[in-house]
Design an enzyme around this catalytic site. Structure first.
Site, PDB file in Angstrom:
ATOM      1  N   LYS A 126       0.840  -1.207   0.000  1.00  0.00           N
ATOM      2  CA  LYS A 126       0.000   0.000   0.000  1.00  0.00           C
ATOM      3  C   LYS A 126       0.867   1.247   0.000  1.00  0.00           C
ATOM      4  O   LYS A 126       1.583   1.510   0.967  1.00  0.00           O
ATOM      5  CB  LYS A 126      -0.879   0.035   1.255  1.00  0.00           C
ATOM      6  CG  LYS A 126      -1.867   1.179   1.216  1.00  0.00           C
ATOM      7  CD  LYS A 126      -2.460   1.499   2.566  1.00  0.00           C
ATOM      8  CE  LYS A 126      -1.811   2.670   3.245  1.00  0.00           C
ATOM      9  NZ  LYS A 126      -1.901   3.956   2.539  1.00  0.00           N
ATOM     10  N   GLU A 140      10.577   0.666   9.994  1.00  0.00           N
ATOM     11  CA  GLU A 140      11.541   1.752   9.766  1.00  0.00           C
ATOM     12  C   GLU A 140      10.803   3.033  10.121  1.00  0.00           C
ATOM     13  O   GLU A 140       9.909   3.456   9.391  1.00  0.00           O
ATOM     14  CB  GLU A 140      11.959   1.811   8.290  1.00  0.00           C
ATOM     15  CG  GLU A 140      12.520   0.522   7.744  1.00  0.00           C
ATOM     16  CD  GLU A 140      13.953   0.265   8.164  1.00  0.00           C
ATOM     17  OE1 GLU A 140      14.517   1.092   8.910  1.00  0.00           O
ATOM     18  OE2 GLU A 140      14.497  -0.767   7.753  1.00  0.00           O
ATOM     19  N   GLY A 174       3.815   3.142  13.567  1.00  0.00           N
ATOM     20  CA  GLY A 174       4.599   1.922  13.789  1.00  0.00           C
ATOM     21  C   GLY A 174       4.130   1.171  15.028  1.00  0.00           C
ATOM     22  O   GLY A 174       4.033  -0.060  15.024  1.00  0.00           O
ATOM     23  N   GLU A 178       4.544   6.700  15.575  1.00  0.00           N
ATOM     24  CA  GLU A 178       3.189   6.548  16.115  1.00  0.00           C
ATOM     25  C   GLU A 178       2.428   5.432  15.378  1.00  0.00           C
ATOM     26  O   GLU A 178       1.855   4.532  15.998  1.00  0.00           O
ATOM     27  CB  GLU A 178       2.478   7.883  15.921  1.00  0.00           C
ATOM     28  CG  GLU A 178       1.152   7.998  16.586  1.00  0.00           C
ATOM     29  CD  GLU A 178       0.441   9.295  16.156  1.00  0.00           C
ATOM     30  OE1 GLU A 178       1.082  10.169  15.520  1.00  0.00           O
ATOM     31  OE2 GLU A 178      -0.753   9.397  16.455  1.00  0.00           O
ATOM     32  N   CYS A 208      13.719  10.398   6.771  1.00  0.00           N
ATOM     33  CA  CYS A 208      13.735   9.885   8.145  1.00  0.00           C
ATOM     34  C   CYS A 208      15.117   9.960   8.774  1.00  0.00           C
ATOM     35  O   CYS A 208      15.235  10.173   9.972  1.00  0.00           O
ATOM     36  CB  CYS A 208      13.234   8.455   8.147  1.00  0.00           C
ATOM     37  SG  CYS A 208      14.040   7.498   6.869  1.00  0.00           S
ATOM     38  N   GLY A 240       7.370   4.555   8.133  1.00  0.00           N
ATOM     39  CA  GLY A 240       6.528   5.717   8.394  1.00  0.00           C
ATOM     40  C   GLY A 240       6.787   6.237   9.789  1.00  0.00           C
ATOM     41  O   GLY A 240       7.889   6.073  10.333  1.00  0.00           O
ATOM     42  N   GLU A 252      10.742  14.898  15.875  1.00  0.00           N
ATOM     43  CA  GLU A 252      10.951  14.866  14.431  1.00  0.00           C
ATOM     44  C   GLU A 252      10.034  15.876  13.763  1.00  0.00           C
ATOM     45  O   GLU A 252       8.823  15.853  13.955  1.00  0.00           O
ATOM     46  CB  GLU A 252      10.661  13.472  13.908  1.00  0.00           C
ATOM     47  CG  GLU A 252      10.913  13.379  12.432  1.00  0.00           C
ATOM     48  CD  GLU A 252      10.791  11.960  11.921  1.00  0.00           C
ATOM     49  OE1 GLU A 252       9.712  11.377  12.093  1.00  0.00           O
ATOM     50  OE2 GLU A 252      11.767  11.457  11.356  1.00  0.00           O
TER      51      GLU A 252
HETATM   52  P1  NAP Z   1       2.569   7.748   8.480  1.00  0.00           P
HETATM   53  O1  NAP Z   1       1.428   8.598   8.790  1.00  0.00           O
HETATM   54  O2  NAP Z   1       3.115   6.870   9.523  1.00  0.00           O
HETATM   55  O3  NAP Z   1       2.132   6.924   7.188  1.00  0.00           O
HETATM   56  C1  NAP Z   1       2.913   5.920   6.623  1.00  0.00           C
HETATM   57  C2  NAP Z   1       2.020   4.918   5.945  1.00  0.00           C
HETATM   58  O4  NAP Z   1       1.193   4.281   6.920  1.00  0.00           O
HETATM   59  C3  NAP Z   1       1.061   5.517   4.920  1.00  0.00           C
HETATM   60  O5  NAP Z   1       0.920   4.603   3.849  1.00  0.00           O
HETATM   61  C4  NAP Z   1      -0.226   5.623   5.706  1.00  0.00           C
HETATM   62  O6  NAP Z   1      -1.391   5.632   4.906  1.00  0.00           O
HETATM   63  C5  NAP Z   1      -0.160   4.372   6.547  1.00  0.00           C
HETATM   64  N1  NAP Z   1      -0.994   4.387   7.757  1.00  0.00           N
HETATM   65  C6  NAP Z   1      -1.471   5.460   8.443  1.00  0.00           C
HETATM   66  N2  NAP Z   1      -2.214   5.046   9.510  1.00  0.00           N
HETATM   67  C7  NAP Z   1      -2.205   3.692   9.472  1.00  0.00           C
HETATM   68  C8  NAP Z   1      -2.784   2.684  10.300  1.00  0.00           C
HETATM   69  N3  NAP Z   1      -3.517   2.980  11.373  1.00  0.00           N
HETATM   70  N4  NAP Z   1      -2.579   1.382   9.988  1.00  0.00           N
HETATM   71  C9  NAP Z   1      -1.811   1.046   8.917  1.00  0.00           C
HETATM   72  N5  NAP Z   1      -1.259   1.957   8.091  1.00  0.00           N
HETATM   73  C10 NAP Z   1      -1.432   3.260   8.370  1.00  0.00           C
HETATM   74  O7  NAP Z   1       3.836   8.560   8.016  1.00  0.00           O
HETATM   75  P2  NAP Z   1       3.966   9.573   6.803  1.00  0.00           P
HETATM   76  O8  NAP Z   1       3.207  10.768   7.178  1.00  0.00           O
HETATM   77  O9  NAP Z   1       3.672   8.895   5.524  1.00  0.00           O
HETATM   78  O10 NAP Z   1       5.555   9.809   6.766  1.00  0.00           O
HETATM   79  C11 NAP Z   1       6.201  10.633   7.642  1.00  0.00           C
HETATM   80  C12 NAP Z   1       6.802   9.840   8.793  1.00  0.00           C
HETATM   81  O11 NAP Z   1       7.395   8.632   8.357  1.00  0.00           O
HETATM   82  C13 NAP Z   1       7.872  10.582   9.502  1.00  0.00           C
HETATM   83  O12 NAP Z   1       7.653  10.548  10.866  1.00  0.00           O
HETATM   84  C14 NAP Z   1       9.173   9.835   9.147  1.00  0.00           C
HETATM   85  O13 NAP Z   1      10.158   9.836  10.090  1.00  0.00           O
HETATM   86  C15 NAP Z   1       8.717   8.479   8.900  1.00  0.00           C
HETATM   87  N6  NAP Z   1       9.586   7.826   7.903  1.00  0.00           N
HETATM   88  C16 NAP Z   1      10.504   6.917   8.322  1.00  0.00           C
HETATM   89  C17 NAP Z   1      11.335   6.303   7.407  1.00  0.00           C
HETATM   90  C18 NAP Z   1      12.350   5.274   7.809  1.00  0.00           C
HETATM   91  O14 NAP Z   1      12.920   4.630   6.956  1.00  0.00           O
HETATM   92  N7  NAP Z   1      12.612   5.070   9.074  1.00  0.00           N
HETATM   93  C19 NAP Z   1      11.202   6.584   6.062  1.00  0.00           C
HETATM   94  C20 NAP Z   1      10.253   7.495   5.684  1.00  0.00           C
HETATM   95  C21 NAP Z   1       9.446   8.098   6.616  1.00  0.00           C
HETATM   96  P3  NAP Z   1      -2.047   7.028   4.418  1.00  0.00           P
HETATM   97  O15 NAP Z   1      -1.057   7.651   3.515  1.00  0.00           O
HETATM   98  O16 NAP Z   1      -3.274   6.592   3.720  1.00  0.00           O
HETATM   99  O17 NAP Z   1      -2.290   7.829   5.653  1.00  0.00           O
END
Ligand code: NAP
Ligand code: MG
Length: 504
Positions: free
Chosen positions: A178, A253, A236, A234, A287, A231, A390
């Site tokens: 997804k 991650e 995670g 939270e 990230c 992502g 972050e």
């Molecule tokens: P996010 O809100 O955690 O979303 C990531 C993914 O999870 C999206 O596909 C999102 O779908 C989905 N998601 C949201 N709520 C969910 C749930 N309850 N159950 C299952 N899936 C769910 O993060 P983001 O806003 O895309 O990205 C920013 C964050 O990601 C930052 O905090 C960053 O640090 C972190 N990040 C970490 C890495 C790493 O490698 N460590 C890499 C990139 C980003 P929707 O798009 O439909 O909401």
């Protein structure tokens, strides 16, 4: 029919509900496409297709070599469509065409090539030497895990899709992915290429839809054997909770607040460029960004003024123009988050030494609301919220330190442990500092260099497990021990049965 459809069981289709959602170019605010919006029903159908493809299909039974040929074919098709993919990536997420062409698309292609090589070269079975008690043959078999799901963020949509699909299918699993709702297009374009590569139906399924429904199904379904998520920390935590119902292995991650340590023997010119690259690449929406620069006191004033001067030279503009250094952030909501933190920084620390606002004078036709200037706060205390939380935007906190011990203590004073840097003219000194940093990656005199051969992942609340490298391949393989007693009759070799009884 949606412009971009779901890819389930080898076929492209609309969502069961017929719903679509629009995806936009944040640089201009223009709508790019209508995308089929998957719901829970579509997610269940995709998981069931992946389950059938694993339980009954040919994919897991094929040799590593045979699978590698298909995975390499996907890489080849990515290469053939690289320009189209790069433009789509830049338009959907606001990253520059420079980054998309030089990093995102080759990075995704490289992941398919690396994991194809893993499938060809990593043994499926290893014989253990020296197992004397009792005389026996002992082997370890590496087997696919089953149905593997992947949930990916919006900051590196193409690379993230590649990192989740390539190791899963190379190791003989089936996959359901997804993409993030802000940036679904390159993952769905990848689905078209995978369709062209002609894998058995159901081996790869890709569907765009909300995290709260589709994502939760992918993480929680009892038909799924492994989930990988990139992502926020939270979400995670929520993925772990959902996966725990069936004790499903997870790779996570998550977020970061990485420290880039500048020692007083560093080449200041190189280190200043390195700190800016480490923080502002993709507007800090990375990230592992080095969003805390720890600078040794003897060089501090000079270094801080170099950072401020040079940050002002970063060119904001149209991401499709190769002359642009920085495009917009992914969405207005992300700019609002950055504005909140910058206001907080003004309260906690004072006026930033550069940036701190939306830019003026952008070329005609660009949506100023989605852009934010590279922003630097100096003299930050590590306990400040802008140094601990972050931000995921173009905001750097510069923190002074006196001794190496102090630098290491500050670097490690974080709930995160994803990455970090050490900038120094003395490699032994830098390596000694790197060894004491509690993070999954340290770049010495460099930053952001991630490669399919090298493991990537976090300590502490930055995640669980590693992607890439051989580690990232083994994360998609089960380990089975097979013990063979060669005595097919007689009792001589079975004296250990006496542990139960002499009478049986
Ligand atoms: P996010 O809100 O955690 O979303 C990531 C993914 O999870 C999206 O596909 C999102 O779908 C989905 N998601 C949201 N709520 C969910 C749930 N309850 N159950 C299952 N899936 C769910 O993060 P983001 O806003 O895309 O990205 C920013 C964050 O990601 C930052 O905090 C960053 O640090 C972190 N990040 C970490 C890495 C790493 O490698 N460590 C890499 C990139 C980003 P929707 O798009 O439909 O909401
Ligand atoms: Mg978009």
């Amino acid at each position: 029919m949606a412009d971009y459809q779901l890819f389930i069981d080898g076929e492209r289709c609309d969502a069961a509900s017929g719903e679509t959602f629009a995806t936009h170019d944040p640089a201009t605010g223009e709508k790019i496409a209508d995308v089929a919006k998957a719901g829970r029903e579509d997610a269940v159908r995709a998981i069931e297709a992946a389950r059938r493809a694993f339980d009954e299909g040919p994919w897991p039974k094929m040799s590593g070599k045979e699978r590698a040929a298909k995975v390499n074919r996907i890489a080849e098709l990515i290469g053939e469509h690289a320009d189209e993919l790069a433009e789509l990536e830049a338009r959907d997420g606001g990253g520059t065409i420079r980054k998309a062409s030089l990093a995102d698309i080759p990075g995704g292609k490289g992941a398919f090539e690396w994991f194809a090589k893993m499938a060809e070269t990593q043994p499926d079975e290893v014989t253990l030497e020296g197992s004397p008690f009792p005389a026996s043959e002992n082997t370890v078999r590496y087997e696919p895990m089953g149905v593997c799901t992947g949930i990916i963020p919006w900051n590196f949509p193409f690379i993230m899709a590649s990192w989740k699909i390539a190791p899963a299918i190379a190791a003989g699993n089936t996959s359901v992915i997804k993409p993030a709702t802000f940036t679904p297009l390159t993952a769905l374009k990848l689905a078209e290429l995978i369709e062209e590569a002609d894998l058995p139906p159901g081996v790869v399924n890709i569907l765009a839809g909300p995290g709260g429904t589709v994502g939760e199904e992918l993480a929680g379904s009892p038909l799924v054997d492994k989930t990988a998520f990139t992502g926020s920390t939270e979400v995670g935590r929520r993925i772990m909770q959902l996966a725990s119902a069936t004790v499903k292995p997870v790779t996570l991650e998550l977020g970061g607040k990485s420290a880039n340590i500048v020692l007083d023997d560093a080449d200041l010119d190189q280190a200043a460029a390195g700190v800016l690259w480490g923080t502002f690449m993709h507007g800090g929406q990375v990230c592992e960004s080095g969003t805390r620069a720890l600078v040794q006191r003897g060089i501090y004033d000079e270094f801080v003024s170099m950072l401020a001067d040079r940050a002002g030279k970063i060119v904001l503009g149209n991401p499709l123009d190769f002359a642009t250094d920085l495009g917009p952030l992914v969405h207005r909501s992300q700019v609002e988050t950055v504005e909140r933190y910058v206001a907080l920084g003004r309260d906690e620390v004072g006026e930033p030494i550069t940036g701190g606002a939306k830019p003026e004078g952008l070329p005609e036709g660009l949506d100023t609301e989605c852009y934010f200037q590279p922003t630097i706060f100096a003299d930050v205390d590590n306990s400040a919220k802008i140094a601990q939380e972050e931000i995921f935007g173009p905001v750097l906190s510069v923190i002074p330190f006196d001794t190496e011990d102090e630098a290491i203590a500050i670097a490690n004073d974080s709930i995160y442990g994803l990455a970090g840097g050490v900038q120094s003219g003395d490699l032994d000194r830098a390596k000694a500092v790197a060894a004491r940093m509690r993070t999954g990656t340290v770049w010495i005199n460099d930053y952001h260099l991630i490669d399919p051969q090298r493991p990537f992942g976090g300590y502490k609340q930055s995640g669980i497990g590693r992607e890439l490298g051989t580690f990232g391949y083994d994360a998609y393989r089960q380990v089975k021990h097979v013990h063979v007693n060669p005595e097919t009759s007689g009792r001589d070799n079975h004296f250990h049965y006496a542990v139960l009884s002499d009478q049986i």
